[in-house]
Scaffold this motif. Structure first.
Motif, PDB file in Angstrom:
ATOM      1  N   SER A 258       0.781  -1.144   0.089  1.00 33.44           N
ATOM      2  CA  SER A 258       0.006  -0.081   0.071  1.00 33.44           C
ATOM      3  C   SER A 258       0.830   1.112  -0.074  1.00 33.44           C
ATOM      4  N   VAL A 259       0.541   2.132  -0.951  1.00 29.65           N
ATOM      5  CA  VAL A 259       1.612   3.272  -1.239  1.00 29.65           C
ATOM      6  C   VAL A 259       0.637   4.648  -1.176  1.00 29.65           C
ATOM      7  N   THR A 260       1.097   5.633  -0.579  1.00 25.61           N
ATOM      8  CA  THR A 260       0.374   6.872  -0.592  1.00 25.61           C
ATOM      9  C   THR A 260       1.472   8.160  -0.865  1.00 25.61           C
ATOM     10  N   LEU A 261       1.187   8.672  -1.939  1.00 25.08           N
ATOM     11  CA  LEU A 261       1.950   9.723  -2.496  1.00 25.08           C
ATOM     12  C   LEU A 261       1.592  10.937  -1.863  1.00 25.08           C
ATOM     13  N   ALA A 262       2.214  11.659  -0.830  1.00 26.10           N
ATOM     14  CA  ALA A 262       1.986  12.559  -0.174  1.00 26.10           C
ATOM     15  C   ALA A 262       1.734  13.932  -0.951  1.00 26.10           C
ATOM     16  N   PRO A 263       0.951  14.954  -0.598  1.00 27.02           N
ATOM     17  CA  PRO A 263       0.623  16.160  -1.145  1.00 27.02           C
ATOM     18  C   PRO A 263       1.886  16.907  -1.456  1.00 27.02           C
ATOM     19  N   ASP A 264       2.695  16.909  -0.532  1.00 25.62           N
ATOM     20  CA  ASP A 264       4.020  17.458  -0.959  1.00 25.62           C
ATOM     21  C   ASP A 264       4.647  17.064  -2.137  1.00 25.62           C
ATOM     22  N   ARG A 265       4.431  16.160  -2.653  1.00 29.93           N
ATOM     23  CA  ARG A 265       4.983  15.304  -3.670  1.00 29.93           C
ATOM     24  C   ARG A 265       6.634  15.162  -3.445  1.00 29.93           C
ATOM     25  N   ALA A 266       7.161  15.034  -2.368  1.00 32.00           N
ATOM     26  CA  ALA A 266       8.382  14.850  -2.171  1.00 32.00           C
ATOM     27  C   ALA A 266       8.329  13.411  -1.314  1.00 32.00           C
TER      28      ALA A 266
END
Length: 390
Positions: A258-266
């Motif tokens: 399970s992966v979450t791309l954070a809103p900060d994109r970093a």
């Protein structure tokens, strides 16, 4: 029997009267019916002759046997030889019994006292043709139902990403294993929420309709839990509870990432449960394997695991490539050698200049070609590539 063996009809005569059996044999000769006849005197002997999917294409069955009477004998023969045409032999006063036998599954009935060579030959040929037509129609119907079931499973296993932004690149592919055209237990999903873009890829052990149905259940549950706000190890614990409630076999387990791309994109938050490492593709075309901390697959030791979530740094244009183990477990040599993760990484390096979509197709094609001479990719394959667009 006389006749061309290649064109002969395999006949099984089930008749306890030697005189009637001899009459049938003479009628077959007089009617010029190419055949290979086997004669048995009882239902028990008939079952032995038919055991293991015997070659008989037509069974001539007397309804009065020492060990069975009437439709009971017919039911046994139909069960033992479902692909054989059955013609029942009745007495002069048993027309109703013959009609009942046809209604129960026989192709035709013949009255012993009225047998003629031409009629017998015609009845056998027509019965075999009708049975072949029925079998073909049943196979066609089965294929249609399987296709419909596959379509339903596909809608459940292979959803459209739930995204509101165009800033995320998502490429997904699914390839069923060679053993069946049906989908297996691999699944994936992508959902956007205010706290980031969430994705999952998973693999139910096995690759059949039961595993596919369980994969659909887990995929839908994952989306529901994410939409409801479940995150991190709590999310995996909920999925494991559902798996335990839905699985038919206590040994069934599920691996997933399970992966979450954070809103900060970093950064990307990654949770692994017994699942393979992922490939990280850098904007300059480089590729590397990233194996974050993880835990056991769901369902192996329910309630005993402590899944760890790791942060993976991202640069603009970085892509995360998630996949199931069917992509790298195909044999590539006569000694059982497999592609494995190192071989998959080498393939990824060769496709470094490709954009996300052609890269995913390239990776699957190259893995298939690497194992083509040794049986191909035997397991289902799911691949999911995602990342923020530059």
């Amino acid at each position: 029997m006389a006749g061309d063996a290649a064109a002969s009809i395999e006949l099984l005569l089930v008749e306890d009267d030697a005189g009637d059996a001899l009459l049938v044999e003479e009628l077959l000769i007089d009617g010029n019916v190419p055949n290979r006849l086997t004669w048995v005197r009882s239902l028990a002997e008939a079952r032995e002759a038919l055991a293991g999917g015997g070659r008989s294409r037509c069974v001539l069955l007397d309804l009065h046997l020492p060990d069975a009477q009437g439709l009971d004998a017919l039911k046994v023969v139909l069960a033992e030889a479902p692909e054989a045409a059955v013609i029942v032999l009745t007495g002069l006063a048993e027309a109703e019994a013959g009609l009942a036998a046809v209604a129960a599954g026989a192709q035709d009935y013949l009255v012993k006292g009225q047998l003629e060579p031409e009629w017998l030959g015609r009845a056998i040929r027509y019965a075999v043709q009708r049975k072949q037509t029925e079998t073909a129609a049943a196979a066609l119907q089965t294929g249609r139902l399987r296709a419909e079931e596959n379509a339903r499973l596909e809608r459940g296993l292979l959803p459209n990403p739930l995204l509101t932004t165009d800033d995320v690149s998502v490429v997904a592919r699914y390839r069923p294993g060679r053993a069946t055209s049906l989908l297996g237990g691999d699944f994936y999903d992508v959902v956007e929420r205010p706290d980031g873009v969430h994705a999952v890829i998973g693999d139910v052990a096995g690759h059949g309709p039961v595993e596919a149905a369980l994969g659909v259940c887990l995929r839908v549950a994952w989306r529901s839990f994410v939409l409801a706000g479940a995150r991190g190890p709590r999310l995996l614990a909920l999925l494991e509870q559902l798996l335990m409630a839905e699985r038919d076999d206590e040994e069934t387990f599920v691996t997933l990432t399970s992966v979450t791309l954070a809103p900060d994109r970093a950064t990307a938050k990654v949770l692994r449960a017994g699942h393979p490492a992922m490939i990280v593709r850098e904007p300059d075309g480089g590729a590397r394997l990233v194996e974050t901390r993880g835990g056991m697959a769901l369902g192996l030791l329910p309630g005993m695991d402590d899944w760890q979530e790791d942060d993976v740094p991202l640069r603009p244009g970085t892509e995360l490539v998630l996949f199931t183990d069917g992509l790298f477990e195909g044999e590539t040599g006569p000694d059982g050698r497999r592609l494995d993760l190192d071989g998959l990484l080498r393939l990824a390096g060769r496709g470094g200049d490709l954009a996300a979509e052609p890269f995913v197709d390239f990776l699957i094609t190259e893995a298939e070609e690497a194992s083509a001479g040794y049986g191909g990719l035997g397991d289902d394959v799911a691949v999911l590539s995602l990342g923020w667009k530059e």
